[in-house]
Design a protein around this motif. Structure first.
Motif, PDB file in Angstrom:
ATOM      1  N   PRO A 222       0.799  -1.219   0.000  1.00 52.01           N
ATOM      2  CA  PRO A 222       0.000   0.000   0.000  1.00 52.01           C
ATOM      3  C   PRO A 222       0.836   1.276   0.000  1.00 52.01           C
ATOM      4  O   PRO A 222       0.397   2.301  -0.502  1.00 52.01           O
ATOM      5  CB  PRO A 222      -0.823  -0.123   1.294  1.00 52.01           C
ATOM      6  CG  PRO A 222      -0.943  -1.595   1.508  1.00 52.01           C
ATOM      7  CD  PRO A 222       0.357  -2.166   1.040  1.00 52.01           C
ATOM      8  N   TYR A 223       2.031   1.234   0.582  1.00 51.69           N
ATOM      9  CA  TYR A 223       2.846   2.441   0.606  1.00 51.69           C
ATOM     10  C   TYR A 223       4.111   2.316  -0.225  1.00 51.69           C
ATOM     11  O   TYR A 223       4.978   3.191  -0.168  1.00 51.69           O
ATOM     12  CB  TYR A 223       3.212   2.810   2.049  1.00 51.69           C
ATOM     13  CG  TYR A 223       4.066   1.797   2.759  1.00 51.69           C
ATOM     14  CD1 TYR A 223       3.474   0.775   3.499  1.00 51.69           C
ATOM     15  CD2 TYR A 223       5.449   1.847   2.694  1.00 51.69           C
ATOM     16  CE1 TYR A 223       4.251  -0.165   4.149  1.00 51.69           C
ATOM     17  CE2 TYR A 223       6.222   0.916   3.343  1.00 51.69           C
ATOM     18  CZ  TYR A 223       5.615  -0.078   4.072  1.00 51.69           C
ATOM     19  OH  TYR A 223       6.378  -1.011   4.718  1.00 51.69           O
ATOM     20  N   ALA A 224       4.267   1.226  -0.977  1.00 50.73           N
ATOM     21  CA  ALA A 224       5.468   1.061  -1.792  1.00 50.73           C
ATOM     22  C   ALA A 224       5.217   0.055  -2.899  1.00 50.73           C
ATOM     23  O   ALA A 224       4.282  -0.739  -2.844  1.00 50.73           O
ATOM     24  CB  ALA A 224       6.653   0.608  -0.936  1.00 50.73           C
ATOM     25  N   ARG A 225       6.042   0.127  -3.916  1.00 49.53           N
ATOM     26  CA  ARG A 225       6.012  -0.830  -5.013  1.00 49.53           C
ATOM     27  C   ARG A 225       7.436  -1.327  -5.237  1.00 49.53           C
ATOM     28  O   ARG A 225       8.386  -0.542  -5.291  1.00 49.53           O
ATOM     29  CB  ARG A 225       5.495  -0.155  -6.284  1.00 49.53           C
ATOM     30  CG  ARG A 225       5.584  -1.039  -7.527  1.00 49.53           C
ATOM     31  CD  ARG A 225       5.199  -0.248  -8.766  1.00 49.53           C
ATOM     32  NE  ARG A 225       3.850   0.279  -8.621  1.00 49.53           N
ATOM     33  CZ  ARG A 225       3.442   1.420  -9.182  1.00 49.53           C
ATOM     34  NH1 ARG A 225       4.280   2.141  -9.875  1.00 49.53           N
ATOM     35  NH2 ARG A 225       2.203   1.824  -9.021  1.00 49.53           N
ATOM     36  N   ILE A 226       7.590  -2.642  -5.328  1.00 47.70           N
ATOM     37  CA  ILE A 226       8.899  -3.236  -5.569  1.00 47.70           C
ATOM     38  C   ILE A 226       8.878  -3.865  -6.954  1.00 47.70           C
ATOM     39  O   ILE A 226       8.092  -4.777  -7.212  1.00 47.70           O
ATOM     40  CB  ILE A 226       9.236  -4.306  -4.514  1.00 47.70           C
ATOM     41  CG1 ILE A 226       9.171  -3.706  -3.110  1.00 47.70           C
ATOM     42  CG2 ILE A 226      10.618  -4.893  -4.764  1.00 47.70           C
ATOM     43  CD1 ILE A 226       9.302  -4.714  -2.005  1.00 47.70           C
TER      44      ILE A 226
END
Length: 574
Positions: A222-226
């Protein structure tokens, strides 16, 4: 529309997004709201940080029949999920999972040649949803279950499973990419409407094939994309407010989607982090903001039993052996040899341990140990036991000392003292255990176990006489050696871990005679609470050990080599 009503609507939208039941437009709206509304982030973060709610929910949700075999989870329909969310504890658990839930499967292509910024291709762009197939389940206990998962089970859209204990492996195949996933309980997976697996909480090991038709695949938080490139192997863990990413092979590029108030550790922009092979990043959320990020060394042992000794090997020194012998145990098993199915007692020619089932003695000479393999299902008895009763030496003060390395969080018996069973008892009142030292997992009922804690039970065989059942104040470690001592002195029972007292309770009840020692499972007739991992240097004394002697024993063994990677996981502490 007032703020509270809008927040409720967005939380409902967030919940639906975890099940893959939102449109691309709704997903974009949700991301925009999270990026601009600090109060909304704080609201969700405050729920997510209540990890104890999730653990109580998990511990109470199992329907375990005591078997160590893989149990099947009942798939949950969308309608059932909606009804279940009316329960406050369930809703809190799901929201906690959503904050740090991991979503696998969106393929990406670089934007403007910058590998750290990727454009997501929505699932609708690919008409063929990935097939998610369960390929292996080891020592699995699934929530809400009494049946077994057959091999090659295909997980259906909209279904969800909760793994309380054990390891489950999946193959994910689409037209453009292939990957393998391994989750370790406690963990929850939901199959979205796009047919993609989403890890709501827990640990996941991901291996993306290098034979793909896309430039990268995104693992979204929800707060990051890898974004991971083909041929990348990494582990992701998420519990409460903490998330870890460990890259073992390849490169991962992380883009933060929420506000952050820390300095970048290895890039020019605090919102983008490049994670190289061999490194890890830990993120923590507080008050709806990513407040902390730390770089460390990647440690595969956090996620996989294949790298079993994540904290380093146990080295038993000669001074350690001499100190134990000087402390005068009446039984001391070093597990150096199992010739003829016997493990010799080093102190006298009786109380030898008999090997039953697939327990092996392995390791280097002088540092061998008993191995209860996690790579094999416990389909039959697998334990050690004495032929003679030993409880006559434990009628007053006593001490039990051992080194233990569990493969995973589990509900299992390390050692016990019991009246030998001639057949499987039909009623709980027929169980005749005077002493149990056990590990708590997420499948034991709350009356018997505490997740991640050591249990020390001392009681009379008379069910009308009270005994002591105490739990340690701190978690035990997984895939790491630890020194455990259970000491009865006078009318007190105490537990020490690595030389530190972590539990105490009143214990006035004496043990009765006629009880044998059993190591590695609950009883000699029942394949229940089977231990997975390693046990070494088991000693039993007919007297209590003073605290300074316990600390001296712990210090005399070299538990960790200085050149071995030390445990770096924050998620295991929650």
């Amino acid at each position: 529309m007032n703020g509270s009503t809008e927040h409720r609507r967005l939380l409902q939208l967030w919940l639906a997004s975890c099940d893959g039941e939102v449109s691309p437009g709704e997903l974009a709206e949700l991301k925009l709201a999270l990026g601009s509304d600090r109060e909304l982030r704080q609201l969700v973060a405050s729920v997510a940080q209540d990890v104890s709610v999730m653990e109580r929910y998990l511990a109470g949700g199992a329907k375990s029949n005591g078997s160590d075999r893989p149990q099947r989870a009942v798939p949950t329909s969308t309608a059932d999920k909606s009804r279940g969310r009316q329960h406050l504890a369930t809703a809190a658990c799901v929201l906690a999972a959503l904050l740090l839930g991991v979503f696998v499967g969106r393929s990406t292509r670089p934007s403007n040649g910058n590998p750290e910024v990727a454009t997501v291709i929505e699932g609708g762009a690919n008409p063929e949803a990935p097939a998610v197939r369960l390929t292996e389940a080891l020592h699995c206990v699934w929530s809400e279950s009494s049946q077994y998962w057959p091999s090659e089970t295909v997980l259906q859209k909209g279904g969800s499973v909760e793994l309380l204990e054990g390891f489950a492996k999946f193959d994910v195949s689409s037209a453009d990419w292939q990957a393998t996933l391994q989750i370790e309980g406690p963990a929850a997976v939901v199959i979205t409407s796009e047919g993609l697996p989403a890890l709501r909480y827990g640990k996941m090991l991901v291996s993306l094939s290098d034979q793909t038709a896309v430039d990268s695949v995104a693992i979204e938080l929800p707060y990051a994309r890898i974004c991971v490139t083909p041929g990348t192997e990494l582990g992701v863990g998420a519990f409460g407010s903490v998330c870890e990413t460990h890259v073992f092979q390849g490169v991962a590029n992380l883009e933060l989607l929420w506000d952050a108030d820390f300095e970048a550790v290895n890039s020019h922009s605090s919102s983008h982090q490049r994670i190289e092979a061999g490194t890890s990043l830990v993120h923590e959320v507080a008050d709806g903001t990513v407040r902390n990020i730390r770089q460390g060394t990647a440690n595969r042992g956090v996620f996989d039993t294949a790298a079993f000794m994540r904290g380093g090997p146990l080295v038993i020194t000669q001074p350690y052996v001499e100190e134990v012998i000087q402390s005068a145990p009446f039984a001391y098993w070093r597990f150096e040899d199992a010739t003829g199915g016997l493990i010799q007692n080093e102190m006298q020619d009786q109380y030898h341990l008999h090997v039953h089932g697939g327990v092996t003695v392995t390791g280097l000479a002088g540092n061998r140990y008993a191995y209860f393999s996690p790579d094999e299902p416990a389909n039959g008895p697998r334990y050690l036991s004495t032929a003679e009763p030993i409880s006559s030496a434990l009628l007053a003060d006593y001490c039990i000392e051992m080194w233990v390395n569990p493969s995973h969080y589990q509900t299992s018996t390390l050692t016990g003292v019991m009246v030998p069973e001639k057949r499987i008892p039909r009623r709980p009142s027929d169980f005749k255990h005077g002493l149990l030292i056990e590990l708590g997992g997420f499948s034991g009922g709350s009356r018997l176990m505490r997740p991640k804690r050591i249990r020390y039970l001392h009681r009379s065989l008379d069910p009308d006489v009270d005994g002591a059942s105490l739990f340690t104040s701190s978690n035990y470690a997984v895939r790491q050696w630890q020194h455990i001592v259970c000491n009865r002195i006078g009318e007190l029972a105490r537990v020490y871990v690595n030389g530190v007292k972590v539990g105490e309770d009143e214990c006035a009840t004496p043990l009765e005679e006629g009880q044998i020692a059993v190591v590695g499972q609950l009883a000699n007739t029942r394949v229940e609470r089977c231990f997975c991992g390693k046990i070494d240097e088991l000693a039993i004394y007919d007297h209590a050990l003073p605290p300074e002697e316990i600390q001296s024993h712990f210090a005399a063994a070299e538990a960790f080599h200085s050149d071995s990677p030390t445990p770096t996981s924050r998620i295991d502490r929650n």
